[in-house]
Design a protein around this motif. Sequence first.
Motif, short mmCIF file in Angstrom:
data_model
loop_
_atom_site.label_atom_id
_atom_site.label_comp_id
_atom_site.label_asym_id
_atom_site.label_seq_id
_atom_site.Cartn_x
_atom_site.Cartn_y
_atom_site.Cartn_z
N UNK A 5 0.83 -1.21 0.00
CA UNK A 5 0.00 0.00 0.00
C UNK A 5 0.86 1.25 0.00
N UNK A 6 0.89 1.90 -1.15
CA UNK A 6 1.67 3.13 -1.30
C UNK A 6 0.83 4.15 -2.03
N UNK A 7 0.92 5.36 -1.58
CA UNK A 7 0.14 6.42 -2.24
C UNK A 7 1.06 7.39 -2.98
N UNK A 8 0.52 7.90 -4.07
CA UNK A 8 1.21 8.96 -4.83
C UNK A 8 0.33 10.20 -4.74
N UNK A 9 0.91 11.30 -4.34
CA UNK A 9 0.09 12.52 -4.36
C UNK A 9 0.82 13.62 -5.12
N UNK A 14 -4.93 21.03 -8.02
CA UNK A 14 -6.10 21.65 -7.42
C UNK A 14 -6.94 20.63 -6.64
N UNK A 15 -6.78 19.35 -6.96
CA UNK A 15 -7.55 18.34 -6.25
C UNK A 15 -6.99 18.19 -4.84
N UNK A 16 -7.82 18.31 -3.85
CA UNK A 16 -7.31 18.25 -2.48
C UNK A 16 -6.63 16.92 -2.19
N UNK A 17 -5.64 17.00 -1.36
CA UNK A 17 -4.82 15.82 -1.08
C UNK A 17 -5.65 14.69 -0.48
N UNK A 18 -6.48 15.04 0.47
CA UNK A 18 -7.25 13.98 1.14
C UNK A 18 -8.11 13.24 0.13
N UNK A 19 -8.56 13.97 -0.89
CA UNK A 19 -9.40 13.34 -1.88
C UNK A 19 -8.58 12.49 -2.85
N UNK A 20 -7.39 12.94 -3.14
CA UNK A 20 -6.51 12.12 -3.97
C UNK A 20 -6.29 10.77 -3.29
N UNK A 21 -6.07 10.82 -2.00
CA UNK A 21 -5.82 9.58 -1.26
C UNK A 21 -7.06 8.68 -1.31
N UNK A 22 -8.20 9.28 -1.08
CA UNK A 22 -9.42 8.47 -1.07
C UNK A 22 -9.67 7.81 -2.42
N UNK A 23 -9.52 8.60 -3.47
CA UNK A 23 -9.77 8.06 -4.80
C UNK A 23 -8.82 6.92 -5.13
N UNK A 24 -7.56 7.13 -4.79
CA UNK A 24 -6.59 6.08 -5.08
C UNK A 24 -6.94 4.79 -4.38
N UNK A 25 -7.27 4.93 -3.13
CA UNK A 25 -7.59 3.73 -2.38
C UNK A 25 -8.84 3.04 -2.92
N UNK A 26 -9.84 3.85 -3.23
CA UNK A 26 -11.07 3.26 -3.77
C UNK A 26 -10.78 2.49 -5.04
N UNK A 27 -9.95 3.06 -5.89
CA UNK A 27 -9.67 2.39 -7.16
C UNK A 27 -8.84 1.11 -6.96
N UNK A 28 -7.87 1.15 -6.10
CA UNK A 28 -7.03 -0.02 -5.89
C UNK A 28 -7.84 -1.17 -5.28
N UNK A 29 -8.75 -0.79 -4.42
CA UNK A 29 -9.58 -1.83 -3.81
C UNK A 29 -10.55 -2.39 -4.85
N UNK A 56 -4.61 15.78 7.45
CA UNK A 56 -5.05 15.47 6.08
C UNK A 56 -5.24 13.97 5.90
N UNK A 57 -4.28 13.22 6.40
CA UNK A 57 -4.38 11.76 6.32
C UNK A 57 -5.58 11.29 7.12
N UNK A 58 -5.65 11.86 8.31
CA UNK A 58 -6.70 11.46 9.22
C UNK A 58 -8.08 11.68 8.61
N UNK A 59 -8.21 12.78 7.89
CA UNK A 59 -9.50 13.08 7.27
C UNK A 59 -9.84 12.04 6.21
N UNK A 60 -8.85 11.69 5.40
CA UNK A 60 -9.08 10.69 4.36
C UNK A 60 -9.46 9.35 5.00
N UNK A 61 -8.71 8.93 5.98
CA UNK A 61 -9.00 7.65 6.64
C UNK A 61 -10.39 7.67 7.26
N UNK A 62 -10.68 8.77 7.92
CA UNK A 62 -11.98 8.86 8.59
C UNK A 62 -13.14 8.74 7.61
N UNK A 63 -13.03 9.43 6.50
CA UNK A 63 -14.12 9.39 5.52
C UNK A 63 -14.24 8.01 4.90
#
Lengths: 133, 133, 133, 133
Positions: A5-9, A14-29, A56-63
């Motif tokens: 599990x590795x993220x690229x941001x 303009x896309x918020x970081x927390x959202x980049x993380x969420x999208x990546x994870x959703x797609x990989x899953x 920022x991380x916490x927000x992504x994880x929480x959502x």
Amino acid sequence: MDTPIQFQIQTGSPEPIYRQLMEQLRRRVAAGQWKAGQELPSVRELAGLLAVHPMTISKAYGLLEAEGLLQRRRGLSMVIAAGHERPAPKAERIERLRPTLERAAAEARELAIPKQQVLDLLARLLDDEGKPR
Amino acid sequence: MDTPIQFQIQTGSPEPIYRQLMEQLRRRVAAGQWKAGQELPSVRELAGLLAVHPMTISKAYGLLEAEGLLQRRRGLSMVIAAGHERPAPKAERIERLRPTLERAAAEARELAIPKQQVLDLLARLLDDEGKPR
Amino acid sequence: MDTPIQFQIQTGSPEPIYRQLMEQLRRRVAAGQWKAGQELPSVRELAGLLAVHPMTISKAYGLLEAEGLLQRRRGLSMVIAAGHERPAPKAERIERLRPTLERAAAEARELAIPKQQVLDLLARLLDDEGKPR
Amino acid sequence: MDTPIQFQIQTGSPEPIYRQLMEQLRRRVAAGQWKAGQELPSVRELAGLLAVHPMTISKAYGLLEAEGLLQRRRGLSMVIAAGHERPAPKAERIERLRPTLERAAAEARELAIPKQQVLDLLARLLDDEGKPR
DNA sequence: GTGGTCTAGACCACA
DNA sequence: GTGGTCTAGACCACC
């Protein structure tokens, strides 16, 4: 033998970081690359790696947790939630890609770039993809 | 026999309206579809057509003027600025499209969609382009 | 030991407030009085201090960011952008002053005021500069 | 042997054209360069010479007439109004120049240009002044 | 008629 | 806390 599990941001985007993380994870899953039970890096660890604010991380994880994609385990560490053992159907994954491709098509038309050249460039980018950036 | 200046916006999008307008205009001018001297719809007129506040239009126009793409004429409506008589070189236009295609490629890879299927979908979307909407 | 970032505006002037702010900042940065990394007052804070609407400040900041003079930091206040560590060359700064002096010279001639008296008055105003206001 | 009535305008300037005309005329009259009874170019003639809309000239003339500086004569032609035979006192003319010099001084200070260099440049510009532009 | 400036105030997104 | 976007609406300046 799971994909780690590795993220690229991109901080400049303009896309918020927390959202980049969420999208990546959703797609990989959805692709089945990351599976139920796999453990995620801790908030502080990932924040350090990506050099962003832990909140920022916490927000992504929480959502993602609220969404049911992640699961908080006893101590603190998060894992991919149960129920995501298998990839989503291919048709569904393609649907998810559609909006981005629609946008690309609209831009190509506004730029008056011939169809074949657009496809050639995308083909090249899809091949390159394996390379580290 | 110029392409008439018409804008399409999506109010639901995270991309702000004024920026959608700017991007569209920049691309159409780069493509040579809209040319130096063409008159733009007035702020109020366009605001009415798109059902947004005139200031939103005004902001887009103002920024494009600061950028040198539009030209203000005292008391008259704005026009595409001189120096944009011809399309930008094709290579440059393709470069402008690259970021969006890069993003699409990254998403496709994260979704584990085979290359050919991505290309097929994009090809279909490029064909559709003329008709719907 | 930087010069604190403070703005002076004239509400009665025909020159719009947001433009007064932009010009002042551009000149101070060119002079090296305000330097890369210095933090600007927040939009709301400055709006309060100058008793203008926050959007007026925001407009100035936004345009200066588009120009590359300011840098946005997500969730934090803006700073003078990197690349403005040192004053602009003196010759360039003098060139910036030239239009205003040209205008003054033209007016003096139209008013038929002798050269030496114009210079005397300007000299006096340049001396006063530090104190009043 | 009066100074002929000629106007110089800058179309690119933020200062509106009609106001440029008004200011120039006010200063020339205050300086005694243009005197009571002198005839002005007709609206259409001046509009042609300066390549601006006749309404712009008309607005300037109209406001100056309302102000008492111009006078409309029988047919159509305008003249400098009676009561402006002699130059305004020098002290008054200098006062009129002050705001522009104040602005120049403020800008020079913000640009951190040494007093003497400012004065040198203005002196040079005042000498040049005679030259045609 | 054109565009521009500013205010008042709501609401969103980010850290 | 930070900045950004948008609306509603007033008022000005120019042609």
